[in-house]
Design an enzyme around this catalytic site. Structure first.
Site, PDB file in Angstrom:
ATOM      1  N   LYS A 110       9.254  15.539  -6.011  1.00  0.00           N
ATOM      2  CA  LYS A 110       8.047  16.346  -6.261  1.00  0.00           C
ATOM      3  C   LYS A 110       8.311  17.801  -5.906  1.00  0.00           C
ATOM      4  O   LYS A 110       7.850  18.713  -6.600  1.00  0.00           O
ATOM      5  CB  LYS A 110       6.861  15.791  -5.454  1.00  0.00           C
ATOM      6  CG  LYS A 110       6.265  14.521  -6.065  1.00  0.00           C
ATOM      7  CD  LYS A 110       5.019  14.058  -5.351  1.00  0.00           C
ATOM      8  CE  LYS A 110       4.428  12.824  -6.021  1.00  0.00           C
ATOM      9  NZ  LYS A 110       3.276  12.253  -5.348  1.00  0.00           N
ATOM     10  N   ARG A 145      -0.905   5.162  -1.276  1.00  0.00           N
ATOM     11  CA  ARG A 145      -0.966   3.697  -1.466  1.00  0.00           C
ATOM     12  C   ARG A 145      -1.855   3.004  -0.444  1.00  0.00           C
ATOM     13  O   ARG A 145      -2.341   1.904  -0.671  1.00  0.00           O
ATOM     14  CB  ARG A 145       0.444   3.107  -1.464  1.00  0.00           C
ATOM     15  CG  ARG A 145       1.196   3.300  -0.164  1.00  0.00           C
ATOM     16  CD  ARG A 145       2.666   2.985  -0.350  1.00  0.00           C
ATOM     17  NE  ARG A 145       3.463   3.182   0.852  1.00  0.00           N
ATOM     18  CZ  ARG A 145       3.888   4.353   1.299  1.00  0.00           C
ATOM     19  NH1 ARG A 145       3.554   5.448   0.655  1.00  0.00           N
ATOM     20  NH2 ARG A 145       4.619   4.440   2.386  1.00  0.00           N
ATOM     21  N   SER A 193      -3.661  12.696  -3.981  1.00  0.00           N
ATOM     22  CA  SER A 193      -3.386  14.059  -3.500  1.00  0.00           C
ATOM     23  C   SER A 193      -4.072  15.100  -4.376  1.00  0.00           C
ATOM     24  O   SER A 193      -4.411  16.184  -3.920  1.00  0.00           O
ATOM     25  CB  SER A 193      -1.880  14.323  -3.531  1.00  0.00           C
ATOM     26  OG  SER A 193      -1.413  14.278  -4.869  1.00  0.00           O
ATOM     27  N   HIS A 228      10.947 -16.370 -21.800  1.00  0.00           N
ATOM     28  CA  HIS A 228      11.613 -16.058 -23.072  1.00  0.00           C
ATOM     29  C   HIS A 228      12.817 -15.140 -22.901  1.00  0.00           C
ATOM     30  O   HIS A 228      13.401 -14.712 -23.874  1.00  0.00           O
ATOM     31  CB  HIS A 228      10.604 -15.428 -24.039  1.00  0.00           C
ATOM     32  CG  HIS A 228       9.487 -16.368 -24.377  1.00  0.00           C
ATOM     33  ND1 HIS A 228       9.545 -17.258 -25.413  1.00  0.00           N
ATOM     34  CD2 HIS A 228       8.295 -16.578 -23.760  1.00  0.00           C
ATOM     35  CE1 HIS A 228       8.431 -17.976 -25.438  1.00  0.00           C
ATOM     36  NE2 HIS A 228       7.661 -17.583 -24.445  1.00  0.00           N
ATOM     37  N   THR A 279      -0.521  15.560  -8.542  1.00  0.00           N
ATOM     38  CA  THR A 279       0.570  14.884  -9.250  1.00  0.00           C
ATOM     39  C   THR A 279       0.696  15.429 -10.672  1.00  0.00           C
ATOM     40  O   THR A 279      -0.265  15.410 -11.452  1.00  0.00           O
ATOM     41  CB  THR A 279       0.326  13.352  -9.228  1.00  0.00           C
ATOM     42  OG1 THR A 279       0.372  12.959  -7.862  1.00  0.00           O
ATOM     43  CG2 THR A 279       1.371  12.590 -10.011  1.00  0.00           C
ATOM     44  N   GLU A 329       8.124   0.945  -1.479  1.00  0.00           N
ATOM     45  CA  GLU A 329       7.724   2.144  -0.735  1.00  0.00           C
ATOM     46  C   GLU A 329       7.655   1.913   0.776  1.00  0.00           C
ATOM     47  O   GLU A 329       7.999   2.803   1.547  1.00  0.00           O
ATOM     48  CB  GLU A 329       6.370   2.659  -1.243  1.00  0.00           C
ATOM     49  CG  GLU A 329       6.469   3.219  -2.648  1.00  0.00           C
ATOM     50  CD  GLU A 329       5.161   3.810  -3.152  1.00  0.00           C
ATOM     51  OE1 GLU A 329       4.645   4.743  -2.540  1.00  0.00           O
ATOM     52  OE2 GLU A 329       4.646   3.305  -4.161  1.00  0.00           O
TER      53      GLU A 329
END
Ligand code: PA5
Length: 348
Positions: A344, A148, A98, A252, A101, A236
Site C-alpha cells: 500500500k 478484518r 480505513s 471436477h 483502499t 493474515e
C-alpha cells in the site's frame, strides 16, 4: 500451550483474541451504530458491493445468506473498474474500513460518475470525504480496529442498509435470523474462548491439527464466503498459506490433485451440515473425504446453529479463533500485516 493464557498473551501482543471474544457485543454496537443512516433511494435493479480483503468479505456472507431472499441480483466486486452494467438503477455499496483502499476508492468514484445509487461504509479516510462531498449516505464505523477484526461492523452495517432499503422479501425472517445468530455467536464464544481447554475447544483443535501443515477448507452451499474468510484469516493472522475450494466444483478438478505425492503437506477441514445435506452432497462429501484421508489429515467441522445466518457466522467465528490460536502456536503476532502495508505504501 494453548491452555496457557500467559503463552497466548506473549505472542498475541495487541490482544486480538480479546477483540474476538467481544464479537457478540460488537454486533450489538454495530446494529445500533448503523441504524442512524437515512437512505432515500428507490429499489435498485441490482446490488454491487465493492471492497477489498476484510472489507469485502461481508459482501460474500450477505450473498450466501440472502441469495434466496433477495428480489435482485447481488455481486461482490473486488477491483478498480466496476462492470459496465453498473448504472443508475444499481445500488453500489462501497466498503473500506480505513477508507483509503485504492481499488475501492476508484470503483466507488466510478459509481458516483455513472450515477449509481451509492452508499458508503467506512471509519473515515478518503471514502468518507467522497461521501460527504457528493452527499452520499454512509455509515461511519468506529475507529481502532484492524479491518478484518471489524467484521461485526462491516457485515451488520450492510445488513442495516438492506433493511432500510427493504431489499429482502421477508423482513421478519431476516430479523429472526439475526436474533438467532447473535445467540449462537455467544454460544460459540463460550466454546472457543481462551479459558475453554483444548480438549473441548474446537478452534484450538483445528489450530493444533493444521500446525505444520497447509490448511485447506473444503466447503459447499452457503458456506463459501465463510470458507474464504477462514482462508484469509489463516493468511493474515497466522501468516500461513491456506486454500479453499467448494463441492461440487472441486469434484471436477481439484480432487485429482490428491493423487500427487505432495498431498501429505496439507490438512483438510471439511465443512459439514449433516442435517441439511442432500443425498448427492453426502455422496460427494464422503467420497472426497475418503480420497483425502488416503493421503493427508482431515477433520470434519460441523456448522453450529439452526438458521442459515447462525451457521455462516458461527463457522466464520470458529475459524477466526483457530487462526489466532495457530498464530500463537507458530509464535507469530497475529496483528501486523507487513506485506499488505508495504505494498500500500509503494502504491501511494
Ligand atoms: O484485513 C485486512 O487488513 C485487509 O484485508 C484489508 O481489509 C484490505 O487491505 C482493505 O483495506 P480496507 O479494509 O481498509 O479497505
Amino acid at each position: 500451550m494453548l491452555d496457557d493464557p500467559k503463552a497466548i498473551e506473549k505472542v498475541d501482543r495487541q490482544g486480538m483474541i480479546e477483540t474476538l471474544e467481544s464479537l457478540p457485543e460488537q454486533c450489538e454496537e454495530a446494529l445500533k451504530n448503523a441504524s442512524q443512516i437515512r437512505i432515500g433511494y428507490p429499489k435498485p435493479s441490482r446490488i454491487i458491493i465493492t471492497g477489498m480483503g476484510g472489507s469485502a468479505i461481508g459482501g460474500d456472507l450477505m450473498r450466501d445468506w440472502l441469495k434466496k431472499d433477495l428480489r435482485v441480483p447481488i455481486e461482490v466486486y473486488r477491483g478498480y473498474e466496476l462492470p459496465v452494467y453498473a448504472d443508475k438503477k444499481t445500488l453500489v455499496i462501497g466498503v473500506s474500513y480505513s477508507g483509503n483502499t485504492e481499488e475501492t476508492l476508484r470503483a466507488f468514484s466510478g459509481a458516483i460518475k455513472k450515477g449509481c445509487m451509492c452508499v458508503g461504509i467506512t471509519s473515515g479516510g478518503k471514502l468518507e470525504e467522497l461521501c460527504k462531498k457528493n452527499s452520499i449516505p454512509y455509515i461511519k464505523l468506529p475507529g481502532g480496529y484492524l479491518p478484518r477484526f471489524a467484521i461485526a461492523h462491516l457485515f451488520l452495517s450492510m445488513v442495516v442498509v438492506f433493511e432500510k432499503m427493504r431489499l429482502c422479501s421477508d423482513e421478519q425472517h431476516i430479523e429472526r435470523e439475526i436474533k438467532d445468530a447473535m445467540q449462537v455467536l455467544e454460544q460459540v464464544r463460550g466454546q472457543c474462548k481462551r479459558q475453554t481447554p483444548a480438549a473441548s475447544n474446537i478452534s484450538k483443535q483445528i489450530a493444533e491439527n493444521v500446525n505444520g501443515k497447509i490448511p485447506i477448507i473444503y466447503t459447499f452451499g452457503p458456506f463459501k464466503g465463510a470458507a474464504k474468510r477462514i482462508k484469509s484469516e489463516f493468511n493474515e493472522n497466522a501468516k500461513t498459506p491456506c486454500f479453499w475450494a467448494y463441492i461440487p466444483e472441486l469434484n471436477h478438478n481439484e480432487i485429482l490433485g490428491w493423487e500427487s505425492d505432495l498431498s501429505g503437506k496439507f490438512f483438510v477441514i471439511l465443512v459439514r451440515d449433516k442435517k441439511k445435506e442432500t443425498k448427492e452432497y453426502v455422496t460427494r462429501l464422503e467420497f472426497t473425504k475418503r480420497v483425502v484421508e488416503k493421503k493427508a489429515g482431515l477433520m470434519e467441522l460441523e456448522v453450529v446453529g439452526r438458521t442459515k445466518l447462525a451457521k455462516i457466522l458461527s463457522l466464520m467465528y470458529i475459524g477466526a479463533f483457530a487462526s489466532v490460536y495457530l498464530a500463537v502456536l507458530k509464535g507469530v503476532d497475529p496483528a501486523p500485516t507487513r506485506l499488505i502495508d508495504e505494498l500500500k505504501e509503494e502504491l501511494k
